[in-house]
Design a protein around this motif. Structure first.
Motif, PDB file in Angstrom:
ATOM      1  N   ASP A   1       0.812  -1.209   0.000  1.00 16.11           N
ATOM      2  CA  ASP A   1       0.000   0.000   0.000  1.00 16.11           C
ATOM      3  C   ASP A   1       0.848   1.263   0.000  1.00 16.11           C
ATOM      4  O   ASP A   1       0.436   2.281  -0.549  1.00 16.11           O
ATOM      5  CB  ASP A   1      -0.947   0.013   1.204  1.00 16.11           C
ATOM      6  N   THR A   2       2.027   1.208   0.630  1.00 15.46           N
ATOM      7  CA  THR A   2       2.882   2.394   0.624  1.00 15.46           C
ATOM      8  C   THR A   2       3.251   2.774  -0.804  1.00 15.46           C
ATOM      9  O   THR A   2       3.191   3.946  -1.192  1.00 15.46           O
ATOM     10  CB  THR A   2       4.148   2.165   1.457  1.00 15.46           C
ATOM     11  N   GLN A   3       3.610   1.778  -1.601  1.00 18.54           N
ATOM     12  CA  GLN A   3       3.927   2.056  -2.993  1.00 18.54           C
ATOM     13  C   GLN A   3       2.684   2.508  -3.757  1.00 18.54           C
ATOM     14  O   GLN A   3       2.755   3.388  -4.616  1.00 18.54           O
ATOM     15  CB  GLN A   3       4.526   0.824  -3.668  1.00 18.54           C
TER      16      GLN A   3
ATOM     17  N   ARG B   1       2.148   6.103  -3.048  1.00 15.21           N
ATOM     18  CA  ARG B   1       3.113   6.904  -3.817  1.00 15.21           C
ATOM     19  C   ARG B   1       2.679   7.010  -5.278  1.00 15.21           C
ATOM     20  O   ARG B   1       2.799   8.071  -5.897  1.00 15.21           O
ATOM     21  CB  ARG B   1       4.514   6.307  -3.718  1.00 15.21           C
TER      22      ARG B   1
ATOM     23  N   HIS C   1       0.671  11.578   5.364  1.00 18.46           N
ATOM     24  CA  HIS C   1       0.695  10.149   5.695  1.00 18.46           C
ATOM     25  C   HIS C   1       2.052   9.523   5.397  1.00 18.46           C
ATOM     26  O   HIS C   1       2.577   8.745   6.204  1.00 18.46           O
ATOM     27  CB  HIS C   1      -0.397   9.414   4.918  1.00 18.46           C
ATOM     28  N   LEU C   2       2.620   9.846   4.243  1.00 20.89           N
ATOM     29  CA  LEU C   2       3.869   9.215   3.826  1.00 20.89           C
ATOM     30  C   LEU C   2       5.095   9.828   4.487  1.00 20.89           C
ATOM     31  O   LEU C   2       6.109   9.149   4.682  1.00 20.89           O
ATOM     32  CB  LEU C   2       3.998   9.306   2.297  1.00 20.89           C
TER      33      LEU C   2
END
Length: 473
Positions: free
Chosen positions: A37-39, A42, A443-444
């Motif tokens: 999910d992080t990717q 992004r 968030h990131l």
């Protein structure tokens, strides 16, 4: 998308929600979130920032919107506003902070935007509400209709441009002297009506909506003040308190709810307290058994755009932080349980069929004839919730993409989708995309865009106020 696929997906989603309730949805959302999910986030940021760059004119200003329904490169709309320009500034800083663009490209783009802002005509130190995004002239005729436009100085729109300028100055030291000169003439007392205990209606200690400056003196004021605390104009209040052009007691003269007996969505509960010598009605609403401080219309961005920049949940965890989380929960339950849409997140946005209107949850807004959801889900509302309920926000956005085709690989999420018909908006707006970039940045890379609002007058004047806040929830 295929209409049969849409109806099947929406019906199945709604049925699952009805069968399981909100706690099961939360568990499903948590399971749906994976390390990838992080990717994914992004990737969503990169696509959203492409929309911001596509909206940016040769002059360097982010225009109001683009139509992304065609195959060719979209053309920026003729008009822009101070808010749109601010969104472009902080989106570029976020892109550099997340490594999407280089520092040198950030400097180039910010420099071009600041140079354009320096050229814009102003009055009383503030920027007009509408400019031609391509040549910087003040709009006097609306491009789409030919209707006359009376130049206006908007309190809230100027607040978002000042926000973007402060973020740009923090990120690029070479621009600080130029931005300092731009901000030197900003005096928020221009919009302020001092408190008059003998006549608090005429002298409420609040900010006007703005002025038409084409009349002698200060100009012609709006017939209303921004009285509700939990709305986006509090960013202007914070700026003025932080820079000393507004008194700190202005914060306590804003309404948590309207007073008992006044016309509003529900009769509030709560009680009076005295803070810093000011008698404050600490009212609250109850929605689905949950106490919270309402907004004016019940939309997501009223409550949750400001904390992307000013760390309200951190500085006031048991008041602002608690109310923000309950507000999000109320939006979720409205979409999933009350209306059984299968999706949630309601905030002003483009009408999927064309035009613009306010969407929200009527029960968590003070306005008697408040905003309604009408089956239209706005993706930026889920992004606003991302810093506080990331699992549920990501799951909702994935579903909007998967089931309704609300995501565009080129330019990010479309502005809105009618989940009852499957109609997706053809456009994206700079304001809504700017909220998405700011939420993803928070968030990131927590605090990336908040640095200017954790120092100086924000730390010495605003933070103590939030620390004293005691909502009756």
């Amino acid at each position: 998308m295929n209409r049969r696929r849409f109806l099947t997906a929406a019906t199945a989603s709604a049925a699952a929600v009805c069968a399981t309730g909100p706690s099961a949805f939360a568990a499903t959302a948590s399971r749906a979130r994976t390390p990838s999910d992080t990717q994914l986030l992004r990737t969503w940021f990169e696509a959203t920032y492409r929309s911001i760059t596509a909206m940016t004119t040769e002059l360097g200003l982010a225009a109001d919107k683009i139509d992304v329904s065609g195959a060719s490169t979209p053309v920026p709309s003729p008009q822009t506003s101070p808010t749109n320009i601010g969104c472009g500034l902080w989106s570029t800083v976020a892109a550099a902070g997340l490594g999407v663009i280089s520092g040198s490209l950030m400097h180039e783009r910010l420099g071009r935007a600041v140079a354009a802002v320096e050229r814009l005509e102003r009055a009383h130190g503030f920027w007009f509400n509408w400019y031609d995004a391509h040549d910087g002239s003040v709009l006097t005729t609306w491009p789409e209709s030919g209707d006359a436009v009376r130049p206006f100085l908007s309190t809230v729109d100027n607040a978002w441009l000042v926000t973007g300028l402060r973020i740009a100055a923090d990120a690029d030291p070479a621009l600080r002297p130029r931005i300092a000169r731009l901000l030197a003439g900003v005096d928020w007392s221009y919009f302020y009506t001092p408190y008059d205990a003998a006549d608090p209606v005429a002298g409420p200690g609040q900010l006007l909506g703005g002025y038409w400056p084409d009349k002698p003196g200060k100009g012609e004021p709006t017939g209303f003040h921004y009285g509700a605390l939990n709305t986006e104009p509090r960013m202007a209040s914070y700026h003025g308190i932080a820079d000393g052009t507004l008194p700190t007691d202005h914060y306590w003269h804003l309404f948590r709810t309207l007073l008992p007996g006044m016309g509003q969505e529900q009769e509030p509960e709560g009680g009076y307290v005295t803070v810093d010598g000011v008698r404050v009605w600490q009212g609250h609403y109850t929605y689905r058994g949950r106490k919270l401080v309402p907004t004016w219309g019940g939309s997501m961005f009223e409550a949750l755009m400001v904390p992307l920049f000013v760390p309200e949940p951190e500085w006031s965890p048991h008041s602002w932080g608690t109310s923000h989380r309950r507000y999000i929960r109320s939006q979720i339950e409205h979409g999933l349980i009350e209306e059984k849409y299968g999706y949630w997140g309601f905030s002003p946005a483009s009408i999927p069929e064309g035009g613009y209107r306010e969407y929200g949850v009527d029960g968590i807004g003070m306005q008697e004839d408040g905003y309604n959801s009408l089956g239209v889900v706005t993706p930026h509302a889920s992004f606003l919730a991302l810093p506080l309920v990331p699992d549920e926000a990501v799951a909702n956005l994935k579903a909007l993409d998967r089931n309704l085709g609300a995501y565009d690989d080129r330019y990010g999420f479309r502005d809105s989708v009618d989940v009852t018909t499957g109609r997706v908006s053809d456009v994206v707006l700079a304001l809504d995309q700017g909220m998405i970039t700011a939420a993803l940045a928070q968030h990131l890379s927590p605090g990336l865009l908040q640095r200017p609002f954790r120092t100086g007058g924000f730390r010495s004047r605003v933070r103590p106020l939030l620390g004293k806040e005691r909502f009756s929830i």
